[in-house]
Structures are given as C-alpha cells and as structure tokens.
Design a protein around this motif. Structure first.
Motif, short mmCIF file in Angstrom:
data_model
loop_
_atom_site.label_atom_id
_atom_site.label_comp_id
_atom_site.label_asym_id
_atom_site.label_seq_id
_atom_site.Cartn_x
_atom_site.Cartn_y
_atom_site.Cartn_z
N UNK A 58 8.67 17.26 -27.49
CA UNK A 58 10.07 17.50 -27.16
C UNK A 58 10.94 17.08 -28.34
N UNK A 59 11.79 17.99 -28.82
CA UNK A 59 12.71 17.67 -29.91
C UNK A 59 13.99 17.11 -29.33
N UNK A 60 14.33 15.90 -29.76
CA UNK A 60 15.55 15.26 -29.29
C UNK A 60 16.34 14.77 -30.50
N UNK A 61 17.62 14.54 -30.26
CA UNK A 61 18.53 14.18 -31.34
C UNK A 61 19.48 13.11 -30.81
N UNK A 62 19.60 12.02 -31.55
CA UNK A 62 20.50 10.94 -31.17
C UNK A 62 21.79 11.07 -31.97
N UNK A 63 22.93 11.22 -31.32
CA UNK A 63 24.17 11.52 -32.06
C UNK A 63 24.71 10.36 -32.86
N UNK A 64 24.57 9.13 -32.38
CA UNK A 64 25.16 7.98 -33.06
C UNK A 64 24.12 6.87 -33.16
N UNK B 143 16.69 8.20 -37.34
CA UNK B 143 18.03 8.22 -37.91
C UNK B 143 18.94 9.05 -37.02
N UNK B 144 20.19 8.65 -36.94
CA UNK B 144 21.17 9.38 -36.14
C UNK B 144 21.39 10.78 -36.72
N UNK B 145 21.62 11.73 -35.82
CA UNK B 145 21.92 13.13 -36.17
C UNK B 145 20.78 13.79 -36.91
N UNK B 146 19.59 13.27 -36.81
CA UNK B 146 18.43 13.90 -37.43
C UNK B 146 17.41 14.20 -36.33
N UNK B 147 17.03 15.46 -36.10
CA UNK B 147 16.09 15.79 -35.02
C UNK B 147 14.75 15.09 -35.22
N UNK B 148 14.16 14.70 -34.12
CA UNK B 148 12.85 14.08 -34.14
C UNK B 148 12.05 14.57 -32.93
N UNK B 149 10.74 14.34 -32.99
CA UNK B 149 9.84 14.79 -31.92
C UNK B 149 9.37 13.61 -31.10
N UNK B 150 9.50 13.74 -29.80
CA UNK B 150 8.91 12.78 -28.86
C UNK B 150 7.75 13.47 -28.15
N UNK B 151 6.70 12.75 -27.92
CA UNK B 151 5.50 13.32 -27.29
C UNK B 151 5.32 12.72 -25.90
N UNK C 284 12.21 1.67 -25.83
CA UNK C 284 13.45 1.31 -26.53
C UNK C 284 13.43 1.92 -27.92
N UNK C 285 14.56 2.44 -28.34
CA UNK C 285 14.69 3.09 -29.65
C UNK C 285 15.90 2.50 -30.37
N UNK C 286 15.69 2.05 -31.60
CA UNK C 286 16.78 1.62 -32.46
C UNK C 286 17.07 2.75 -33.43
N UNK C 287 18.24 3.35 -33.30
CA UNK C 287 18.62 4.51 -34.11
C UNK C 287 19.42 4.02 -35.31
N UNK C 288 18.91 4.31 -36.51
CA UNK C 288 19.57 3.90 -37.73
C UNK C 288 20.82 4.75 -37.98
N UNK D 256 14.56 6.58 -31.93
CA UNK D 256 13.48 6.10 -31.13
C UNK D 256 12.70 5.11 -31.92
N UNK D 257 12.17 4.07 -31.41
CA UNK D 257 11.37 3.06 -32.09
C UNK D 257 9.95 3.17 -31.57
N UNK D 258 9.07 2.31 -31.99
CA UNK D 258 7.67 2.37 -31.61
C UNK D 258 7.56 2.40 -30.09
N UNK D 259 6.60 3.19 -29.58
CA UNK D 259 6.48 3.25 -28.14
C UNK D 259 6.02 1.90 -27.64
N UNK D 260 6.84 1.32 -26.79
CA UNK D 260 6.52 0.00 -26.25
C UNK D 260 5.51 0.13 -25.14
N UNK D 261 4.87 -1.00 -24.80
CA UNK D 261 3.87 -0.91 -23.75
C UNK D 261 4.55 -0.85 -22.39
#
Length: 513
Positions: free
Chosen positions: A268-274, A172-180, A305-309, A12-17
């Motif tokens: 909400x905890x989400x995870x991007x696989x790739x 980062x891919x395969x690393x859990x993160x929190x979205x609010x 928009x989210x750019x996943x490393x 996920x990247x910075x929350x866009x407007x």
C-alpha cells in the motif's frame, strides 16, 4: 499472490512488535447498590424485553377488542423494543462476558441494507400480529434467523485471521512510501471471504487542559526577546489543547478471498503530509459477509508508530542559502593539500614551492597555488530552537525544514558533519538529528551557544536570536541564518548592502579566515 491496494494518505518507523493493551474496567457507577455497568445493562435489557412482551400481549388484546390503531401501535412498540435490545445490549454483553479474544475484538455497525431489512421485518411482524396468519409468523422467524446466521458466519470468517504491518525505517514528509500488509488465515479447513483491513476507530477526544510551562519574564514586554534588556526565568499557566493522534492508515485494503492456511500480501502506497509522530494502537479486520446486514469489525491489538522526518526537498530559501554557505565553508577550509582551491597573487609569507610558473609566465605576475586542507572539512550544523511565540507557526516550520534540508545535503557530501540542538546530545548521525526535528516544538531553553565547545569545526547556525548575542570567537567561525525577523514580516540587510530579495531569510557571513 499480490493484491493491489489503492494509495492512501497518511506513514513510518520500524514495525514495532505487537502489544496487547488490556482495557481498564469501567468504574462502578452505582456504588450504593454495588452494581457494575455490565449488570445495569443486563437489568435494562431484561426490563426492555419484559416491556416488549407486555406490549405484544396487549396488542393481541387490542386486536380482539377491534382496536386496530391500538394494536398497530403496541405491536410496533414491541418489535422496536426487542430490536433495540438486540442491537445495543446483546453485543455489549457479549463483548464483556465471553472469552477475552471475543470480548476485546468485535465491533458491530448496521449497514444501510441491514436497516432496510430490519424495517421490512418490522412491517411483516406487525402484519403477522394484526392478522394472526401463521405463514407470516414463519416469514418473520426466517428473517430474524437470517440476521443470526449473518452474525455467526461473519464471526467465523474473522476468527482465525492474523495481521502484520511492516513499515519503512526512515520516512520523510510528502514523500510516498510503501507499507506492506500481511493477512493470514490460520484455519485448516475454513476459508475467509470479503475481508477489509480498516483504520482503527478514533474518538474525538481533543481536550484543552491547563498546564504549567517554563517561561521567561522580559522587559520591556512589547519588544522582541532579543531586544529586551531584562530576561528572568519564570513559569506560566497556559491552556493547552491536546491534539488527536495522527493515524497511519487512512483507507481500507480489500482481500476478496483467503483459502485455509494461506497468507496474502498487499503493498500500500501512503504519504504523510507533515512531520511528526503517527501511530496506530490497533487495526481492524472488517467484513460484511454473508448478507451485508452488519459490518462486523474485529480489533487487532497491533501497535505501530512512525516518526516522519521533515521535508528535505530543496526549497527557494534552501537554494538561496546553499551557494553562500558552500562558498564560505570552502573559504574557511582552504590550506595546503592536494585539491587545488585557487591560483592567486604571491604574498610575502607564501612558500616558493607553491609558485605556479605557468600562470606566472602567462600573466607576467608571480602567482601561487592554494590548496584545500585535507581531513579538516568538518561542519557543525546548529539548530537553536526558539521559545514559544517568537516565530509564527508557518515560519517555524520553514526553519525546521531548512535545517533538515541542510543537514541532509551535507550528509551526502565529502564533509564530516555533526549536529547540535537544545535537548539533543551532540551527534554525527543525521537520522538522529532528523528524528529530533520531526518532533521538535518551540520551548524555553538555554541558548545553544553556551553549549558549543571550542573546536576546529565550521558552524552553520540556524537561530532566531540576534547575531550580536553570539560570542565573537564563535561568530568568526560560523555562518549564521537569522530567523528572528521572519515573524515580523521584514528582514534586516547586511551591513552596507540592500535587503535580500527574499525577506524570509537573513544571512550574516563571517569575515574570511
């Protein structure tokens, strides 16, 4: 008040407007008559209702004539036509004709309970028409009015809700993160019940298109690019299948109750696989309140928009390469400084100031101290992006992950790191490099070696080209990880040595400086 949500997959990247993306109007399908799709739908609805009314009249005539089966068939047709018009045409016309906020916001889905309810209403309606019992007509009217009340109540529940989504800046891919998720009720008197934040509906529009791409004409054609003796710039027409956008939100988040002028938060905890780009053009606020006949969804034009490393966790290849890279780099930067590098035998050109007398007395041979150079620990990481077809997709992803892991590791070391890649301006920002690796794809490009300027940096090069193609001056100051053999299933060995234990990595260490 915090509402716990089940973890979802997806990031996920910075929350866009929030952006409002107005939908383009449909083209006219009947130019000769000058009728738009809205008018066509309207006329079809009128025709359907007229047919339903005629079927109802003829069912009455059939009942008076004693034709029971004709009455049942005509009455059923009348009710089904009316229900079909009500469920398909009326919501469509409402979205296209009424105010913009309502027109662009509502979707309707009939639930299983709603289908059963409609079936019961049809059966009772047929019984009312066949028997002429006024009480059954009253029951049918009550059943239909309940559907109307359900639609109005759900619209009121969703009308005054606002939504905002906050995502981390670096993901980062395969690393859990929190979205609010922040859901607010702006109404001063009306509460909202049983609301879900749901992913946007996506149409399966994966299509294949013909596209001109830069290519290279090489001879002989059956050899690898680094083994071809003739390579000329070329262009080719290739059929490319456009993939669907990858969604951010995978699961719904449930809010049971929002009081007037209240804002609730859900982490909400989400995870991007790739790795890659994940985006949502809009989110949905859905409710089944009050009777669960319809799932009404209001679309919220909120773009994210989210750019996943790439994954930067150590892998087997990374653990194999890192000690050798570190050793070669430390050998390269040794010199006169304050950090002791090693104690070695005295050489004729060494200064007497660096003689280690204790080591000399202990060993009986003249020993000197060697130090690491200060302020010269400069490392340049180079990712030489290969052309399409050089590496297999899985091997290419491993190469991207290895470059990202090395960049992330040395970023946290006491080293001045810079990054170079085709299509990327030289930078010292590791996140700019990771963003490039998140979106990179194989492409035809000029070898990155020609862009490298002479400097005092030590180079760590990840490439699919043969090391022999590299200038000698650059190879003397570089550690090369050659990837060209990955796709062929074998790895060449160093000169005079056995093949490495893992065929997925080929190392070429430069001579000691």
């Amino acid at each position: 008040m915090l509402i716990e949500a089940s973890p979802g997959t997806g990031e996920p990247v910075i929350s866009a407007r929030a952006q409002t993306s107005p939908q383009s109007s449909n083209a006219r399908r009947f130019p000769r008559l000058g009728l738009s799709q809205v008018w066509v739908r309207f006329l079809l609805a009128i025709i359907g209702l007229m047919l339903a009314f005629a079927a109802a009249l003829f069912s009455t005539v059939a009942r008076e004539a004693g034709n029971i089966w004709g009455m049942i068939i005509l009455a059923s047709a009348a009710l089904l036509l009316a229900a079909f018009v009500g469920l398909t045409t009326v919501p469509y016309l409402a979205r296209r004709v009424v105010a913009t906020r309502v027109r662009e916001a509502m979707d309707y889905d009939v639930t299983r309970a709603g289908l059963i309810y409609i079936l019961i209403s049809v059966v009772i309606g047929i019984a009312a028409i066949s028997s002429g019992n006024n009480l059954l007509y009253v029951v049918v009217a009550a059943l239909l009015s309940a559907i109307l009340v359900s639609g109005i109540a759900s619209a009121l529940v969703l009308r005054s809700l606002t939504l905002d989504v906050h995502l981390p800046e670096h993901v980062f891919a395969s690393r859990p993160m929190l979205a609010r998720l922040l859901l607010g009720n702006t109404s001063s008197w009306l509460p909202s019940f049983s609301v879900r934040v749901v992913p946007a509906k996506r149409k399966s529009n994966s299509t294949a298109r013909w596209r001109w791409e830069a290519s290279t004409f090489g001879l002989p054609r059956n050899r690898a690019p680094q083994d071809q003796w003739l390579r000329l710039p070329d262009r080719r027409l290739r059929r490319v299948r456009e993939t669907e956008e990858k969604p951010i939100l995978q699961e719904s988040v449930y809010f049971p109750f929002l009081a007037p002028e209240q804002e609730l938060r859900a982490d909400l905890e989400i995870n991007f696989p790739v790795r890659g780009r994940y985006c949502e053009k809009n989110f949905g606020l859905a409710t089944r309140f009050p009777f669960a006949f319809l799932m009404k969804t209001r679309r919220v034009n909120l773009s994210r928009e989210v750019i996943v490393y790439p994954v930067v966790e150590p892998t087997e290849q990374f653990r194999e390469v890192l000690p050798m890279v570190t050793g070669e780099f430390e050998t390269f930067v040794r010199g006169r400084g304050h950090d002791l590098y090693l104690i070695r035998d005295y050489m004729p050109d060494d200064s007497a100031r660096h003689v280690d007398w204790k080591a000399t007395a202990r060993t009986g041979a003249l020993k000197v101290r060697e130090f690491s150079r200060e302020d010269e620990r400069k490392l340049r990481i180079v990712f030489d992006n290969p052309a399409p077809g050089v590496l297999q997709p899985a091997v290419y992803e491993q190469a991207v992950r290895l470059a990202a892991s090395l960049g992330w590791h040395f970023h946290h070391e006491d080293v001045e790191v810079s990054f170079v890649a085709p299509g990327l301006a030289p930078t010292e920002d590791v996140f700019t490099f990771l963003r490039y690796l998140a979106l990179v794809e194989p492409q035809e490009a000029t070898p990155v070696f020609s862009r490298l300027r002479a400097s005092e940096d030590y180079n760590l090069i990840v490439t699919a080209r043969d090391a022999a193609e590299m200038p000698a001056a650059l190879a003397a100051r570089s550690y090369v990880i050659s990837l060209g053999v990955w796709g062929r299933g074998s790895a060449p060995s160093r000169r005079g040595e056995a093949p490495p234990p893992h065929p997925s990595v080929t190392k070429k260490a430069p001579p000691h400086v």
